[in-house]
Design an enzyme around this catalytic site. Structure first.
Site, PDB file in Angstrom:
ATOM      1  N   ASP A  81       0.808  -1.282  -0.020  1.00  9.64           N
ATOM      2  CA  ASP A  81       0.209  -0.118   0.026  1.00  9.64           C
ATOM      3  C   ASP A  81       0.957   1.278   0.062  1.00  9.64           C
ATOM      4  O   ASP A  81       1.954   1.243   0.673  1.00  9.64           O
ATOM      5  CB  ASP A  81      -0.938   0.049   1.237  1.00  9.64           C
ATOM      6  CG  ASP A  81      -1.901   1.238   1.099  1.00  9.64           C
ATOM      7  OD1 ASP A  81      -2.390   1.549   0.267  1.00  9.64           O
ATOM      8  OD2 ASP A  81      -2.269   1.814   2.281  1.00  9.64           O
ATOM      9  N   SER A 102     -25.749  -1.745  -9.962  1.00  6.47           N
ATOM     10  CA  SER A 102     -26.138  -0.414  -9.631  1.00  6.47           C
ATOM     11  C   SER A 102     -27.667  -0.221  -9.553  1.00  6.47           C
ATOM     12  O   SER A 102     -28.121   0.655  -8.885  1.00  6.47           O
ATOM     13  CB  SER A 102     -25.792   0.379 -10.925  1.00  6.47           C
ATOM     14  OG  SER A 102     -26.457  -0.234 -12.219  1.00  6.47           O
ATOM     15  N   HIS A 124     -37.422  14.791 -21.562  1.00  5.16           N
ATOM     16  CA  HIS A 124     -36.107  14.556 -21.046  1.00  5.16           C
ATOM     17  C   HIS A 124     -35.972  12.905 -21.241  1.00  5.16           C
ATOM     18  O   HIS A 124     -36.835  12.302 -21.544  1.00  5.16           O
ATOM     19  CB  HIS A 124     -36.163  14.559 -19.263  1.00  5.16           C
ATOM     20  CG  HIS A 124     -34.977  14.520 -18.419  1.00  5.16           C
ATOM     21  ND1 HIS A 124     -34.381  13.349 -18.322  1.00  5.16           N
ATOM     22  CD2 HIS A 124     -34.295  15.555 -18.040  1.00  5.16           C
ATOM     23  CE1 HIS A 124     -33.129  13.530 -17.462  1.00  5.16           C
ATOM     24  NE2 HIS A 124     -33.231  14.813 -17.348  1.00  5.16           N
ATOM     25  N   THR A 148     -17.321  -4.438 -11.899  1.00  3.59           N
ATOM     26  CA  THR A 148     -18.691  -4.460 -11.750  1.00  3.59           C
ATOM     27  C   THR A 148     -19.069  -5.876 -11.322  1.00  3.59           C
ATOM     28  O   THR A 148     -18.264  -6.874 -11.464  1.00  3.59           O
ATOM     29  CB  THR A 148     -19.489  -3.943 -13.190  1.00  3.59           C
ATOM     30  OG1 THR A 148     -19.190  -5.213 -14.067  1.00  3.59           O
ATOM     31  CG2 THR A 148     -18.949  -2.869 -13.798  1.00  3.59           C
ATOM     32  N   SER A 157     -14.433   7.905 -25.864  1.00  5.12           N
ATOM     33  CA  SER A 157     -14.781   7.846 -27.246  1.00  5.12           C
ATOM     34  C   SER A 157     -13.998   7.846 -28.324  1.00  5.12           C
ATOM     35  O   SER A 157     -12.970   8.015 -28.038  1.00  5.12           O
ATOM     36  CB  SER A 157     -16.079   8.881 -27.140  1.00  5.12           C
ATOM     37  OG  SER A 157     -15.415  10.166 -27.309  1.00  5.12           O
ATOM     38  N   ARG A 168     -15.907  17.093 -31.871  1.00  3.64           N
ATOM     39  CA  ARG A 168     -15.577  16.963 -30.108  1.00  3.64           C
ATOM     40  C   ARG A 168     -14.107  17.343 -29.886  1.00  3.64           C
ATOM     41  O   ARG A 168     -13.222  16.622 -30.323  1.00  3.64           O
ATOM     42  CB  ARG A 168     -15.834  15.565 -29.598  1.00  3.64           C
ATOM     43  CG  ARG A 168     -17.410  15.250 -29.776  1.00  3.64           C
ATOM     44  CD  ARG A 168     -18.224  15.920 -28.572  1.00  3.64           C
ATOM     45  NE  ARG A 168     -19.581  15.418 -28.693  1.00  3.64           N
ATOM     46  CZ  ARG A 168     -20.623  15.994 -29.495  1.00  3.64           C
ATOM     47  NH1 ARG A 168     -20.431  16.815 -30.263  1.00  3.64           N
ATOM     48  NH2 ARG A 168     -21.607  15.374 -29.332  1.00  3.64           N
ATOM     49  N   TYR A 201     -29.585  -3.802 -28.028  1.00  3.20           N
ATOM     50  CA  TYR A 201     -28.603  -4.364 -27.036  1.00  3.20           C
ATOM     51  C   TYR A 201     -29.189  -4.109 -25.762  1.00  3.20           C
ATOM     52  O   TYR A 201     -29.160  -4.817 -24.551  1.00  3.20           O
ATOM     53  CB  TYR A 201     -27.540  -3.463 -27.023  1.00  3.20           C
ATOM     54  CG  TYR A 201     -26.263  -4.329 -28.070  1.00  3.20           C
ATOM     55  CD1 TYR A 201     -25.710  -5.341 -27.872  1.00  3.20           C
ATOM     56  CD2 TYR A 201     -26.268  -3.605 -29.414  1.00  3.20           C
ATOM     57  CE1 TYR A 201     -25.117  -6.042 -28.680  1.00  3.20           C
ATOM     58  CE2 TYR A 201     -25.571  -4.281 -30.293  1.00  3.20           C
ATOM     59  CZ  TYR A 201     -24.828  -5.406 -30.031  1.00  3.20           C
ATOM     60  OH  TYR A 201     -23.910  -6.032 -30.922  1.00  3.20           O
ATOM     61  N   SER A 243     -31.110  -7.153 -13.962  1.00  2.00           N
ATOM     62  CA  SER A 243     -29.690  -7.303 -13.706  1.00  2.00           C
ATOM     63  C   SER A 243     -29.101  -8.685 -13.715  1.00  2.00           C
ATOM     64  O   SER A 243     -28.091  -8.743 -14.044  1.00  2.00           O
ATOM     65  CB  SER A 243     -29.421  -6.573 -11.960  1.00  2.00           C
ATOM     66  OG  SER A 243     -29.693  -5.179 -11.902  1.00  2.00           O
TER      67      SER A 243
END
Length: 1322
Positions: free
Chosen positions: A209, A301, A797, A894, A908, A914, A995, A1099
């Site tokens: 550490d 999540s 939205h 995850t 990206s 961009r 997807y 999930s």
């Protein structure tokens, strides 16, 4: 070769291809324990032609190659060449698909408009492969995974089971490494070592550490490590004052020694290790306890809000219990209560806790403190960690014993956690491939050159330029609107009427200075100042004018707070570590180091506004890191000395600077040199304290300067900004009103309750999916009064109607500005949105990019990069150099075990609109190297579809499977084209739908996506389209358990897939089909409540798909490790991003590595097929569509990576198909000299497959034809008939029949079922 086998009872023969040299495949024997019945029904004439014997012409160009026999299965899917098949699926004997299964598959495909005869024609590729290391693919991967994981797996197990020696009580404060020896009698001593070593050899196992002071340097200031042999501490010479260079790396010893290094978020510690910065790599392997925890007890999540709520309520219950206990103790103490009154209650409560487990109690957040509490019951105090963020090095040094002890305690806790999570992970993911995969992924690195610094400068400059353009336009609009106040021209403008036009007086705090007058007040001369214009004169030649900064010194006093904050640091020419201090509104006082903004160490994460004071200036001046033109004067000011002597010294310094008039200086150029009316320079006493006895007569008061309140609020004084500066940007609420934005032609209004809305007259026939709004908030009273004649609607939205739009100038609204839905007069809205959109990536990623730790090769630090003796000069004069970045990858971040990283794994692809999006292309291959890699084509889509096909035991048996394998974009038969046709949307938009659906998203999500893509779509229309999509893809569902004993989907192109995914997800112990990895506790059926919304089904389905995708990546990586080692390919794993894999390889070996990637992909796909009960593989997925051989990191080799900050296109790389790779490697040789590959078979390993378990590959094959037909049909009545068979819930019906005395009726029903099945040919 084609062989005729025994005829069926109907007299029709079947033809099969052989994978052996002797026969064309014999009909395989069915296993005695699970026989599959042959169909006794005749096949249709069209079906008699065997697609596996179909002749296809393979080749291209003017002359076609000779006719070859291309293997096709019964559904027209082209399979592997027989040469490849014989090498991969040797010794494999699965039962062939039952002909009833085949017939159901054909009818299913026909029902969805798919024609098996339209299969694609691909080259029949065949070459000699490296031999399998086992009798089959599963044994092969077990063996090569075991080899790739050793000796690190054995070392890890040894370290996890080791009992640590006691921690030292006193730490040796010395730069470098110290080893602490513990003797059996309890005594101890320490010795200086160059690196952790025992008995003259480098340590092979360490728990490690580091601690850093991020505000001073990203490099370590101290570290601790422990092995089974003892404890170690390391202290930076910079912290001890022995070096002025904070860039100190930690040596761990000989890089060729296999070594396991364990840490919590260990990638952070790895970036501070000396040996890791070498292009040659090391034998160090890093194991992250955070990743191991996430894989076995992590939280998804979607579960986090419920878990946070549970944790909060649990904490409140504990606090209430503690309060109650305190009360009880007090009552007992006073004798009002017996001390044994609650013994029984405590006992029963303990029993209840043991008997009831909730998923919330079996998981935790990912910090070391949370993980240690969950797995070990250890309470860890982390408050001391904040000291490294806020303290100075001197303060850390004063209490260094405590801080080193804190670091060592974290090491001990990490070891305790490791001893729990390692066995848990090996139990949940038993394949050695999983462990070996994360070892390699933990060794990623990136190479960059001088273009990295140019990239940051260009992106930052372009961003600032675009940002200034937007702000300038908004400032002009604000100024124009303000001028309407006097004439009230704003009235009647629906946008400007929403602003507050109440007059407010503007004074000095807002940059308005009024000169005293002696004549008529109407002749008063008003002066408003702001930031100097670029063309402002330095100093007026006449004495009536002087620089604005000097006037401020005279007006406010040389030691006033305003002068001390903004002017004195520049007059004193303050510098930090030799770098001039710079002030900006966004970053406060800072300095530039290597072109990057760096704040003062004492500032923490806050902006420094007052730099020359006790908090920042005094410590830095004393330790010598801050310098000044007059250090004694600067120190006096920082110490708070406001004596007349100091004030006069400042005034004289200011006068000299003013008279010199030099603004080219780094510091003085930042002063406001614009000319303003002069003030008289009095002596300091008169400036500071004017005499009361000589007060002059007051001149007439000039008229007030009035501004509208909205403008007055924009000019509110702000720290670090000149008075009168407008705080105006596209993120401000006033911006859409100044731009006069409208939605579908109707003006925008802001509501405190509903966010941004638009107003439509009631008289208009307006159709929209949005609901009409009502206003109840007091601040929305003006809008409420308009509702008699108008209707208000929310702007759409992305998260649905319940969410409010915070700004219509966000990047999600760019598409609406482009199609005219959102507009303003003169296209100003689109310009603002375009500029905001161009900057959006850099705004979000800027801090992460600037904080990348780049280590550059120099005379003192060799990265192993061979540099050219004669380097051609760069056009911009920048020195050529090479550096290395260690990405902060969490190998399993995850619950699906996907790797995460905040910068590189989220970057990206370069987009021409961009700023800074060319980030990945800044990773460059050094001279003599190439970056070689590939993207797995439709990885998770294929994984999902092959699971559905597994029910038939036949590739392409489901509609989604056939579309994935044989569908084409040109014919409109691929999955994305089909979805686009159903929804009447673009193919790119259809990808999002597909997807998200595969990952478990429901119909509501589809409706939301539809309305986002079409602002004019009403909810009913979106619902209808979503229903059509789900009816044709996912199908309908039934929850009746008396039908096949389960809920299932039927009639859709994807029904088979979702039924299989749900079957795995709902099983008692869900495992991925390929490597048998288990699901995290938090998503286990055992601990989840059974109820819609609380079972987290999306999930769990997502886990099946994405965790299988991780298996795919681990299999690829381990296969590559085996091939690189076996054939001495000089290559090293670079990085992987989900379905992308990249290696750094020498120029000489780049094509051999490309071939190795193709072989690895072939093995990996074949293993998936094998584990799902299929002994062949479609040719279309056997190889990568192309392997990229490049010199930069990018998605495609022909991407120019042109952006606003990178206008020069990059040269293309090389893209090779499998045939192109074979051409480059002497027909498919992995040997360095190109000699032919050997066809020798057999394992080179001497192990006996310890811990290997033979898989049940037929576990996913359907039990009978009735179950398959039930999923294929779209008629519920047919399902009820089919359910009368053996697999259709017969036990439940028999029980009910017996209860009703209906045994005879039950028998009749069974006869009817058999007759029905016979008629249908199943």
């Amino acid at each position: 070769m084609i062989t005729r086998v025994q005829s069926s009872p109907t007299g029709l023969a079947r033809w099969f291809h052989s994978s052996s040299c002797k026969f064309a495949t014999k009909q395989k024997e069915l296993p005695s324990k699970a026989p599959l019945q042959r169909s006794t029904l005749p096949r249709q004439k069209d079906d008699v032609r065997e697609m596996d014997s179909r002749k296809d012409v393979v080749g291209k160009g003017k002359g076609k190659m000779p006719v070859q026999h291309v293997k096709r299965n019964e559904l027209g899917v082209q399979m592997l060449s027989r040469k490849l098949h014989a090498q991969i699926f040797k010794n494999v004997s699965f039962p062939a698909p039952d002909q009833r299964f085949v017939q159901i598959a054909r009818e299913h495909l026909s029902m969805h408009g798919l024609d098996p005869s339209q299969g694609s024609v691909l080259p029949d590729v065949g070459f000699t492969l490296p031999p399998l290391q086992g009798d089959n693919l599963d044994e092969h991967f077990h063996r090569i995974g075991s080899v790739a994981g050793q000796p690190w797996l054995s070392l890890s197990k040894l370290l996890a089971s080791a009992e640590l020696l006691p921690r030292p009580e006193d730490w040796n404060i010395h730069s470098g490494w110290t080893k602490y020896h513990y003797l059996p009698d309890g005594s101890s001593y320490c010795t200086q070592v160059d690196f952790p070593e025992h008995e003259g050899r480098s340590e092979e196992m360490l728990v490690f550490d580091v601690e850093t002071m991020p505000e001073y340097s990203p490099y370590a200031i101290m570290a601790c490590a422990v092995s089974q042999n003892g404890w170690y501490s390391w202290i930076s010479p910079w912290l001890l004052g022995e070096s002025k260079d904070p860039q100190q790396l930690i040596p761990l010893g000989d890089p060729t020694v296999p070594r396991v290094i364990v840490g919590h978020n260990v990638s952070y510690d790895r970036a501070r290790i000396l040996e890791e910065y070498s292009i040659k790599g090391t034998q160090n392997r890093f194991i992250d306890t955070m990743s191991l925890h996430v894989a076995i007890k992590g939280i998804s999540s979607h579960q986090r809000p419920a878990w946070n709520k549970h944790r909060k309520s649990k904490q409140e219950a504990i606090e209430q219990k503690e309060e109650a206990m305190e009360t009880i103790v007090d009552l007992i103490r006073r004798g009002e209560l017996s001390d044994n009154s609650f013994d029984d209650a405590d006992s029963s409560e303990g029993e209840a806790d043991l008997s009831s487990k909730r998923w919330e109690d079996l998981t935790s957040a990912n910090s070391l403190a949370d993980v240690a509490k969950l797995h070990c019951g250890i309470e860890v105090e982390k408050e001391i960690r904040n000291d490294f963020m806020t303290r100075t090095p001197l303060e850390i040094l004063e209490n260094i014993q405590d801080y080193v002890g804190y670091c060592a305690r974290d090491v001990a806790v990490t070891h305790a956690v490791f001893s729990q999570v390692l066995p848990g992970f090996l139990n949940a993911c038993p394949s050695p491939v999983s462990f070996a995969g994360i070892l390699t992924m933990g060794s990623s690195f990136l190479t960059v050159n001088e273009e990295w610094e140019a990239y940051i400068e260009n992106a930052e400059r372009t961003y600032r330029e675009l940002d200034e353009k937007v702000k300038t336009r908004l400032l002009n609009l604000a100024q124009q609107a303000k001028e309407m106040m006097e004439t009230e021209a704003w009235r009647g403008n629906v946008w400007l009427e929403q602003l507050d036009w109440t007059p407010k007086e503007a004074k000095e705090s807002r940059g308005v200075f009024r000169q005293n007058i002696t004549s008529d007040p109407s002749d008063a001369e008003l002066l408003q100042t702001s930031a100097p214009a670029p063309s402002a004169p330095l100093i007026a030649k006449d004495d009536s004018q002087q620089p604005a900064w000097f006037r401020q010194v005279l007006d406010d006093g040389p030691l006033s707070l305003r002068v001390a904050k903004r002017i004195l640091p520049l007059l004193l020419r303050l510098a930090f570590d030799g770098c001039p201090l710079v002030f900006s509104a966004s970053d406060g006082w800072h300095y530039l180091r290597d072109g990057q903004i760096a704040r003062l160490p004492t500032a923490g994460k806050t902006k420094t506004i007052h730099v020359i004071g006790a908090a920042h200036g005094l410590p830095a001046l004393k330790n010598g890191r801050m310098t000044a033109v007059d250090v004694q004067l600067a120190t006096a000011i920082a110490s708070g000395d406001d004596s007349p002597v100091v004030a006069d010294s400042v005034l004289q310094l200011a006068k000299r600077v003013c008279e010199d008039g030099n603004r080219e200086d780094h510091w003085l150029s930042q002063l406001d040199w614009s000319s303003v009316p002069s003030a008289t320079v009095h002596d300091q006493a008169s400036v500071e304290k004017p005499s009361k006895s000589k007060a002059k007569a007051k001149p007439p008061k000039p008229p007030p300067v009035l501004w509208p309140k909205w403008y007055w609020e924009l000019a509110k004084p702000k720290k670090g900004l000149p008075p009168g500066t407008l705080d105006l940007s596209v993120s401000k609420r006033i911006a859409p009103l100044l731009l006069r934005l409208s939605w579908l032609g109707w003006p925008l209004f802001h509501s405190h309750e509903h966010g941004w809305t638009f107003r439509v007259p009631r008289s208009e026939k307006f159709t929209t999916h949005a609901s009409t709004l009502e206003f109840f908030h007091a601040d929305d009273e003006p809008l409420s009064t308009m509702c008699d004649d108008h209707v208000f609607y929310k702007l759409p939205h992305k998260d649905g109607e319940k969410a409010n739009v915070g700004s219509p100038l966000g990047k999600t609204f760019i598409k609406f500005a482009q199609d005219g839905t959102l507009r303003s007069p003169g296209n100003e809205a689109q310009e603002a949105l375009d500029m905001n959109g161009q900057c959006s990536y850099w705004i979000s990623a800027r801090d992460r990019i600037l904080n990348q730790l780049v280590l550059w090769q120099n005379d003192q630090r060799d990265l192993g990069v061979k540099e050219l003796d004669e380097k051609p000069p760069r056009p911009d004069g920048r020195d050529r150099k090479w550096g290395m970045i260690i990405p902060q990858v969490i190998t399993m971040g995850t619950v699906t075990r996907r790797a995460i990283e905040k910068t590189w794994l989220t970057a990206s692809n370069a987009k021409k609109n961009r700023v800074g999006s060319e980030l990945k292309a800044m990773v460059r291959a050094p001279e003599g190297y190439a970056i070689v890699g590939a993207d797995v084509d439709s990885e998770e889509l294929w994984i999902s579809s092959v699971m559905g096909d597994a029910q038939f035991g036949l590739h392409g048996a489901t509609a989604i499977g056939w579309m994935t394998l044989e569908g084409t974009k040109a014919a409109g038969t691929d999955l994305h084209s089909k979805t686009a046709s159903i929804l009447k949307i673009s193919r790119d938009q259809a990808k999002v739908f597909n997807y998200s659906r595969i990952y478990g998203a429901g119909m509501k999500h589809a409706m939301l996506l539809l309305m986002q893509s079409n602002a004019g779509m009403v909810p009913d229309q979106a619902k209808l389209l979503a229903e059509q999509l789900y009816a044709q893809t996912k199908g309908k569902n039934t929850h009746r358990l008396d039908l096949f004993n389960r809920k299932f989907w039927f009639g859709g192109t994807e029904s088979f897939v979702f039924n299989k995914l749900e079957e795995i997800a709902l099983s008692e112990a869900p495992q991925t089909p390929a490597l048998g990895c288990g699901i995290t506790y938090a998503l286990s059926k055992e601990y989840l409540p059974a109820g819609f919304g609380t079972d987290y089904m999306p999930s769990r389905i997502n886990w099946v798909v994405q965790s299988s995708g991780v298996d795919y990546l681990h299999l690829l990586i381990v296969a590559m490790e085996h091939l690189i080692a076996k054939y001495s390919i000089r290559a090293r794993y670079l990085i992987s991003v989900h379905d992308e894999l990249r290696y750094l390889v020498t120029e000489e070996d780049k094509y051999r590595l490309a071939l190795a990637l193709q072989v690895a992909n072939l093995w990996t796909r074949s293993l998936f097929a094998y584990k799902l009960g299929m002994d062949d593989l479609p040719q279309g997925v056997a190889f990568f569509s192309s392997v990229d051989v490049d010199y930069v990191l990018r998605k495609e080799v022909d991407m120019p990576c042109v952006t606003p900050s990178q206008p020069t296109p990059l040269a293309p790389g090389e893209s090779l198909t499998i045939q192109g790779v074979l051409d480059k490697t002497a027909g498919g040789s992995l040997w360095g000299n190109g000699r032919p590959m050997s066809e020798a078979s057999g394992s080179e390993s001497t192990d006996n497959l310890v811990l290997y378990r033979e898989p049940n590959c037929l576990a996913h094959r359907a039990r009978d034809a009735a179950w398959l037909r039930a999923q294929a049909t779209n008629e519920f009545a047919e399902i009820k008939y089919l359910a009368k068979g053996p697999s259709g819930g017969q036990k439940e019906r028999k029980r009910k029949s017996r209860d009703a005395g209906g045994v005879k009726a039950s028998g009749i029903a069974a006869m009817e079922h058999d007759l029905y099945m016979s008629r249908q040919g199943w």
